[in-house]
Design an enzyme around this catalytic site. Structure first.
Site, mmCIF file in Angstrom:
data_model
loop_
_atom_site.group_PDB
_atom_site.id
_atom_site.type_symbol
_atom_site.label_atom_id
_atom_site.label_comp_id
_atom_site.label_asym_id
_atom_site.label_seq_id
_atom_site.Cartn_x
_atom_site.Cartn_y
_atom_site.Cartn_z
ATOM 1 C CG HIS A 73 35.420 42.515 41.366
ATOM 2 N ND1 HIS A 73 36.155 41.733 42.360
ATOM 3 C CD2 HIS A 73 35.153 43.106 41.208
ATOM 4 C CE1 HIS A 73 37.221 42.616 42.426
ATOM 5 N NE2 HIS A 73 36.397 43.622 42.049
ATOM 6 C CE LYS A 107 32.182 36.122 41.910
ATOM 7 N NZ LYS A 107 32.990 37.109 42.442
ATOM 8 C CE1 TYR A 146 36.645 34.207 43.359
ATOM 9 C CE2 TYR A 146 37.978 34.832 45.528
ATOM 10 C CZ TYR A 146 37.792 34.496 44.102
ATOM 11 O OH TYR A 146 38.685 35.953 43.322
ATOM 12 C CG ASP A 160 38.242 46.647 43.121
ATOM 13 O OD1 ASP A 160 37.779 46.071 41.504
ATOM 14 O OD2 ASP A 160 38.433 46.398 44.228
#
Length: 180
Positions: A61, A71, A130, A167
């Site tokens: 992603h 992140k 994250y 996904d």
């Protein structure tokens, strides 16, 4: 805090110091000043948690500019095989990937904007977090199929992973949209 360069430009492994005794432990998971002392500027705007069973694959992603996210990732409990891919077209590590097994709260990965990110859970009840330096934007969210042959990522899968429909329907790198 120890900051270790990964093979990918601007991507760092961070080892935090854990202090413990018979009561438990204390760990400083983020200190902006200590990162600045290492020459790294990172400002957390949002923190997300995900709990997953063993054998879950999430990713790859990213978000498009101007809503791209850097992140700072890690695990609270459990373990993951974390994977990042450099999508920055002018980077010397463009389309290269890096894998890191994260199995303790002391280990984190700092991922810059312009990278795709995913992970595979290695234990039940894995809690992954994250901190991101840009807010989530559904309109700018994109992804790349985890099994993209051009990227040739060995996810070290033993069984069929549990993967969301979203996904599984991600494009391959040849047709993926990214603007870094």
């Amino acid at each position: 805090m120890e900051v270790i360069k990964s093979p990918l430009k601007d991507c760092f492994v961070i080892k935090n110091h854990k202090f413990g005794d018979d009561r438990g432990f204390f760990l400083e998971a983020f200190n902006q000043k200590r990162l600045l002392d290492q020459g790294i500027s990172f400002d957390i705007k949002q923190v997300n948690f995900a709990k997953s069973a063993k054998n879950v694959l999430r990713g790859l992603h990213y978000q498009l500019n101007p809503k791209a996210q850097g992140k700072l990732i890690g695990v609270v409990s459990g373990a993951v095989l974390d994977v990042v891919v450099d999508l920055r077209k002018h980077s010397p590590t463009y389309l290269q990937h890096f894998k890191l097994k994260i199995e303790d709260p002391e280990t984190q990965l700092l991922i810059p904007k312009g990278f795709a990110h995913g992970y595979f859970t290695l234990e039940d009840d894995t809690i992954f977090y994250y901190g991101v330096n840009e807010f989530y934007s559904a309109d700018d969210e994109r992804g790349i199929h985890y099994a993209d042959q051009t990227l040739a990522i060995n996810w070290e899968l033993e069984d069929n992973p549990i993967i969301s429909r979203k996904d599984l329907e991600q494009p391959f790198i040849e047709t993926a949209e990214y603007n870094f």
